[in-house]
Write an enzyme that holds these catalytic residues in place. Structure first.
Site, mmCIF file in Angstrom:
data_model
loop_
_atom_site.group_PDB
_atom_site.id
_atom_site.type_symbol
_atom_site.label_atom_id
_atom_site.label_comp_id
_atom_site.label_asym_id
_atom_site.label_seq_id
_atom_site.Cartn_x
_atom_site.Cartn_y
_atom_site.Cartn_z
ATOM 1 N N ASP A 202 -11.024 -5.868 -3.983
ATOM 2 C CA ASP A 202 -12.016 -4.857 -3.940
ATOM 3 C C ASP A 202 -13.170 -6.088 -3.735
ATOM 4 O O ASP A 202 -14.469 -5.844 -3.412
ATOM 5 C CB ASP A 202 -11.823 -4.514 -5.329
ATOM 6 C CG ASP A 202 -13.062 -3.053 -5.553
ATOM 7 O OD1 ASP A 202 -13.782 -3.054 -5.207
ATOM 8 O OD2 ASP A 202 -12.872 -3.331 -7.052
ATOM 9 N N ASP B 26 -10.518 -18.267 -4.861
ATOM 10 C CA ASP B 26 -12.302 -18.874 -5.116
ATOM 11 C C ASP B 26 -12.263 -19.414 -4.237
ATOM 12 O O ASP B 26 -13.980 -19.114 -4.175
ATOM 13 C CB ASP B 26 -12.018 -19.592 -6.362
ATOM 14 C CG ASP B 26 -10.211 -19.994 -6.504
ATOM 15 O OD1 ASP B 26 -9.623 -20.443 -5.526
ATOM 16 O OD2 ASP B 26 -10.682 -20.981 -7.231
ATOM 17 N N LYS C 13 -4.168 -16.784 -5.490
ATOM 18 C CA LYS C 13 -4.686 -17.159 -6.260
ATOM 19 C C LYS C 13 -2.739 -17.847 -6.682
ATOM 20 O O LYS C 13 -2.460 -18.208 -8.369
ATOM 21 C CB LYS C 13 -4.965 -16.534 -7.693
ATOM 22 C CG LYS C 13 -5.270 -17.715 -8.654
ATOM 23 C CD LYS C 13 -6.503 -18.492 -7.800
ATOM 24 C CE LYS C 13 -7.440 -19.314 -9.376
ATOM 25 N NZ LYS C 13 -7.822 -20.477 -8.835
ATOM 26 N N ASP D 49 -16.498 -6.309 -1.009
ATOM 27 C CA ASP D 49 -17.529 -6.166 -1.212
ATOM 28 C C ASP D 49 -18.911 -6.959 -0.872
ATOM 29 O O ASP D 49 -19.936 -6.740 -0.366
ATOM 30 C CB ASP D 49 -18.099 -5.264 -2.729
ATOM 31 C CG ASP D 49 -18.296 -3.878 -2.739
ATOM 32 O OD1 ASP D 49 -17.871 -3.190 -2.214
ATOM 33 O OD2 ASP D 49 -18.549 -3.671 -3.398
ATOM 34 N N TYR E 180 -4.855 -2.816 -10.711
ATOM 35 C CA TYR E 180 -5.048 -1.698 -10.585
ATOM 36 C C TYR E 180 -4.014 -0.689 -11.192
ATOM 37 O O TYR E 180 -4.453 0.563 -11.554
ATOM 38 C CB TYR E 180 -5.905 -0.894 -9.678
ATOM 39 C CG TYR E 180 -7.037 -2.227 -9.436
ATOM 40 C CD1 TYR E 180 -7.636 -3.102 -10.417
ATOM 41 C CD2 TYR E 180 -7.951 -2.009 -8.233
ATOM 42 C CE1 TYR E 180 -8.622 -3.725 -9.891
ATOM 43 C CE2 TYR E 180 -9.311 -2.750 -8.199
ATOM 44 C CZ TYR E 180 -9.402 -3.539 -8.706
ATOM 45 O OH TYR E 180 -10.575 -4.336 -8.921
#
Ligand code: NAD
Length: 364
Positions: free
Chosen positions: A247, A223, A191, A251, A141
C-alpha cells in the site's frame, strides 16, 4: 474474440475517463476483429444514491459473469459523512473481495517526455519500468483479532499481521510469472529482521524461486526499499510485497512519474475476472468539466487486454499510442507545464484514437 466487460463508471470523473477508455477499446476491437460487449453496473456513490448500498447484488452478479471489469473511481464529498458500511469505498473493497482478487499490479513507467513533471531529477527517472505486486487480501488489514482492549488498566489497540504459506506462495508465483515476461528479476520486500510473518514470507519466496531458476530473486527490507525507490528506481523490475508494505510503496512509486492521471492498475485473482482501474480517485474538484486525464484508465484497458484476455499485441498498441501522444507533446492540465496548451478529456481521447490509426497504418 468475443469478450464480456462489466463497466463500473462510478463517481466524479469516473464516467468521463471510462467513456474515453471504451472508445479506445472499440477502436482496438475494430482493428483486430474482436467483439467487446459492455454491461454497465453501479458501484460507489451512484449506487448509494440509487440503490441505497455501495455494492448492489446485481453489480456483483454482472461482474462475476464477465471476462473483465473496468472501473472508473468511486467517492466524493457528498458521501463523506455516511457511516462506514455505507461509504463508497466499501463498494470497492467489497467487489475486490467478491471477485477474490488477491494480487494488485501497479506498473510504473516513466515517459521520457514527462519527466519534467516528476519531483525527482530526470536522470533518476528516465528508463524506470517497474511493477509493484501487492498482496491484497491478507496481512495486517484483514488479520484477526483487530480490536481495542484494556491492557494494564488502560485502553490499547491491536491489529494482527498474519500470512499463511499458501497466501504467500500464490502472490510470489504471480510475481515470478510477471518477471518471466519482463526483465527476469523479482525483489521480495519484507521486514524479516523484525517480523516472524516476514521470515515465513522470505522462506516461501525462496522455495517458490526454485521453480524459476532463470529469474533473479533478491530480498530487500521494506525500509531500504522505500529509500531505494527514490534513490535508484531503475534497479527494480518486479517488486512483490505484502498488503500494507505494498500500500505504502505503491503510492510512493506512483509519484515517480509525477501524475496520478497517468497510472493504471490491475487486481487479479485465480481464474475469475480481473478488475482494472486507474489508481486515481474521483477527483471531485474537476468532475464534469471535461478536464480529467483519461490516460490512466486507457492504460488500464491495455492491462485488461494483456492479463485477462491474453491480447498482448492489442495491449502494446494502446501503450504505444499513449507514448506517441505524449511524445507529440499533447497534455491534459495535470501533466502540462505552465504556459503549455492543454487538451480536454475528449480532445486527449481523440489524440489517442488518431495515434492508434497512425500506428496501424504504418504497420500495414
Ligand atoms: P483524487 O485522486 O481523486 O484526486 C487528487 C488530485 O489529483 C485532485 O486534485 C484531482 O483533481 C487530481 N486528479 C486525480 N485524477 C486525475 C485525472 N485523471 N486527471 C487530472 N487530475 C486528476 O484523490 P482525492 O482527492 O484524495 O479523493 C477524491 C475522492 O476519490 C475521495 O472520495 C476518495 O475517497 C476517492 N478515491 C477513490 C479511489 C478509487 O476509486 N479507487 C482512489 C482514491 C480516492
Amino acid at each position: 474474440m468475443n469478450k464480456k466487460i462489466t463497466v463500473l463508471p462510478g463517481d466524479g470523473i469516473g464516467p468521463e475517463v471510462v467513456q474515453s477508455a471504451i472508445e479506445v477499446l472499440n477502436s482496438v476491437a475494430k482493428h483486430y476483429n474482436h467483439e467487446f460487449e459492455y454491461t454497465y453496473a453501479k458501484l460507489g456513490g451512484v449506487a448509494i444514491d440509487e440503490e441505497n448500498t455501495p455494492l448492489p447484488e446485481e453489480t456483483v452478479r454482472l461482474c462475476k459473469q464477465s471476462d473483465g471489469v473496468l472501473l472508473g473511481a468511486v467517492g466524493g464529498p457528498k458521501w463523506d459523512t455516511l457511516p462506514g458500511h455505507m461509504r463508497p469505498e466499501k463498494g470497492l473493497l467489497g467487489i475486490r473481495k467478491e471477485l477474490n482478487l488477491f494480487a494488485n499490479l501497479r506498473p510504473v513507467t516513466a515517459h521520457e517526455s514527462l519527466t519534467g513533471s516528476s519531483t525527482l531529477k530526470s536522470e533518476v527517472i528516465n528508463g524506470v519500468d517497474l511493477m509493484i505486486v501487492r498482496e491484497l487480501t491478507g496481512g495486517l488489514y484483514f488479520g484477526e483479532p483487530s480490536e481495542r482492549r484494556q491492557v494494564n488498566g488502560e485502553e490499547a489497540a491491536l491489529d494482527t499481521m498474519i500470512y499463511s504459506r499458501s497466501e504467500i506462495e500464490r502472490i510470489m508465483r504471480q510475481g515470478f510469472e510477471l518477471a518471466k515476461v519482463r526483465r527476469q528479476k523479482v525483489t521480495s520486500v519484507d521486514k524479516a529482521n523484525v517480523l516472524e510473518s516476514s521470515r515465513l514470507w522470505r522462506e516461501v519466496a525462496i522455495e517458490v524461486g526454485k521453480d524459476y531458476p532463470d529469474i533473479e530473486l533478491e530480498h530487500m527490507l521494506v525500509d531500504n526499499a522505500a529509500m531505494q525507490l527514490i534513490r535508484n528506481p531503475k534497479q527494480f523490475d518486479v517488486v512483490v510485497t505484502e498488503n500494507m508494505f505494498g500500500d505504502i510503496l505503491s503510492d510512493e512509486a506512483s509519484m515517480l512519474t509525477g501524475s496520478l492521471g497517468m497510472l493504471p492498475s490491475a487486481s487479479i485473482g485465480s481464474g475469475g475476472p480481473g478488475l482494472y482501474e486507474p489508481i486515481h480517485g474521483s477527483a471531485p474538484d474537476i468532475a464534469g468539466q471535461n478536464k480529467a486525464n483519461p490516460l490512466a484508465t486507457i492504460a488500464s484497458t491495455a492491462m485488461m487486454l494483456k492479463y485477462s484476455f491474453g491480447m498482448v499485441e492489442e495491449a502494446d498498441l494502446i501503450d504505444a499510442a499513449i507514448s506517441k501522444v505524449l511524445n507529440d507533446g499533447h497534455r491534459t492540465g495535470d501533466i502540462s507545464n505552465p504556459g503549455e496548451a492543454t487538451l480536454s478529456t475528449t480532445e486527449m481521447t481523440a489524440k489517442v484514437l488518431e495515434a492508434i490509426e497512425e500506428l496501424q497504418a504504418v504497420k500495414n
